[in-house]
Scaffold this motif. Structure first.
Motif, mmCIF file in Angstrom:
data_model
loop_
_atom_site.group_PDB
_atom_site.id
_atom_site.type_symbol
_atom_site.label_atom_id
_atom_site.label_comp_id
_atom_site.label_asym_id
_atom_site.label_seq_id
_atom_site.Cartn_x
_atom_site.Cartn_y
_atom_site.Cartn_z
ATOM 1 N N ARG A 1 0.813 -1.214 0.000
ATOM 2 C CA ARG A 1 0.000 0.000 0.000
ATOM 3 C C ARG A 1 0.854 1.275 0.000
ATOM 4 O O ARG A 1 0.597 2.195 -0.763
ATOM 5 N N THR A 2 1.868 1.327 0.854
ATOM 6 C CA THR A 2 2.685 2.536 0.977
ATOM 7 C C THR A 2 3.406 2.855 -0.333
ATOM 8 O O THR A 2 3.394 3.999 -0.793
ATOM 9 N N VAL A 3 3.996 1.847 -0.942
ATOM 10 C CA VAL A 3 4.714 2.052 -2.208
ATOM 11 C C VAL A 3 3.728 2.449 -3.307
ATOM 12 O O VAL A 3 4.001 3.363 -4.099
ATOM 13 N N ALA A 4 2.574 1.779 -3.365
ATOM 14 C CA ALA A 4 1.572 2.086 -4.391
ATOM 15 C C ALA A 4 1.071 3.526 -4.256
ATOM 16 O O ALA A 4 0.973 4.255 -5.254
ATOM 17 N N LEU A 5 0.773 3.931 -3.032
ATOM 18 C CA LEU A 5 0.289 5.305 -2.815
ATOM 19 C C LEU A 5 1.369 6.335 -3.136
ATOM 20 O O LEU A 5 1.083 7.364 -3.758
ATOM 21 N N ALA A 6 2.598 6.066 -2.731
ATOM 22 C CA ALA A 6 3.695 7.000 -3.023
ATOM 23 C C ALA A 6 3.887 7.158 -4.530
ATOM 24 O O ALA A 6 4.058 8.276 -5.035
ATOM 25 N N ALA A 7 3.838 6.046 -5.261
ATOM 26 C CA ALA A 7 3.989 6.108 -6.715
ATOM 27 C C ALA A 7 2.839 6.884 -7.348
ATOM 28 O O ALA A 7 3.053 7.674 -8.281
ATOM 29 N N ALA A 8 1.626 6.686 -6.849
ATOM 30 C CA ALA A 8 0.464 7.395 -7.399
ATOM 31 C C ALA A 8 0.533 8.894 -7.106
ATOM 32 O O ALA A 8 0.196 9.712 -7.963
ATOM 33 N N VAL A 9 0.989 9.253 -5.914
ATOM 34 C CA VAL A 9 1.155 10.677 -5.582
ATOM 35 C C VAL A 9 2.190 11.297 -6.512
ATOM 36 O O VAL A 9 1.977 12.372 -7.091
ATOM 37 N N LEU A 10 3.323 10.622 -6.680
ATOM 38 C CA LEU A 10 4.383 11.134 -7.551
ATOM 39 C C LEU A 10 3.895 11.296 -8.991
ATOM 40 O O LEU A 10 4.115 12.335 -9.621
ATOM 41 N N ALA A 11 3.191 10.292 -9.512
ATOM 42 C CA ALA A 11 2.688 10.363 -10.886
ATOM 43 C C ALA A 11 1.683 11.502 -11.051
ATOM 44 O O ALA A 11 1.695 12.209 -12.067
ATOM 45 N N THR A 12 0.834 11.703 -10.062
ATOM 46 C CA THR A 12 -0.173 12.771 -10.138
ATOM 47 C C THR A 12 0.486 14.146 -10.083
ATOM 48 O O THR A 12 0.126 15.052 -10.852
#
Length: 195
Positions: free
Chosen positions: A38-49
């Motif tokens: 979850r943490t890695v997925a959310l961090a990647a999504a924040v960065l991409a956004t």
């Protein structure tokens, strides 16, 4: 690929955007298959956004913002993935992946095939829609739902999913369909599948 496509087909600016649209949708099933936390997925999504929002202003990657209309679609795309992950990752990973793929492939194919091949068309809030593009969204939603959740959903639910997705994709002003389509799909699936 989007950069090469933009160079080879400058007359089709939507195609390079949709290649990114389609490719980015594959990130969710890859994350599910490799058990990304979850943490890695959310961090990647924040960065991409954030990168999509910066790119909208700076045009560092012009292939993402190359259409001749004002759209927040790329930012909305990243935001919708972020919201899906925040809501359901990894507990509801199948629903997150279905919702993401419906947006990526349904909306992506509609944006490429709809304008490329003649079919009856209409306008919704100033945006051109076609029977072919709308059918793409409905078919992709039904097929992806069946492939990933077919054992849990009835045929009538799969057909309703397709119709609902096609309806949500109609509202595409400023790229808002990139939020409405995946979140609406996830909400409908969550309603049927329960907590």
């Amino acid at each position: 690929m989007a950069h090469l496509l933009r160079q080879r087909r400058p007359d089709q600016p939507e195609w390079s955007r949709k290649v990114v649209h389609l490719g980015a949708g594959l990130v969710l099933p890859m994350a599910w298959a490799t058990d990304i936390g979850r943490t890695v997925a959310l961090a990647a999504a924040v960065l991409a956004t954030v990168l999509a929002a910066v790119n909208q202003r700076t045009r560092l990657l012009p292939g993402l913002e190359s259409v001749n209309r004002h759209s927040y679609g790329t930012v909305a795309y990243g935001l919708s993935i972020l919201l899906l992950l925040w809501w359901g990752w990894p507990r509801h990973a199948a629903v997150v992946v279905v919702a993401g793929l419906v947006m990526a492939f349904g909306d992506g194919l509609a944006g490429v095939l709809g304008p490329a091949y003649p079919s009856p068309n209409w306008s919704v809030l100033g945006q051109r829609k076609s029977l072919l593009g709308t059918t793409c969204v409905a078919l992709v939603a039904t097929i992806v739902g069946w492939m990933l959740l077919g054992e849990q959903l009835s045929l009538s639910q799969l057909l309703v999913l397709g119709v609902a997705a096609a309806g949500l994709e109609q509202i595409s002003v400023l790229g808002v369909d990139n939020i409405l389509l995946p979140l609406g799909t996830a909400a409908l699936l969550n309603q049927w599948l329960g907590p």
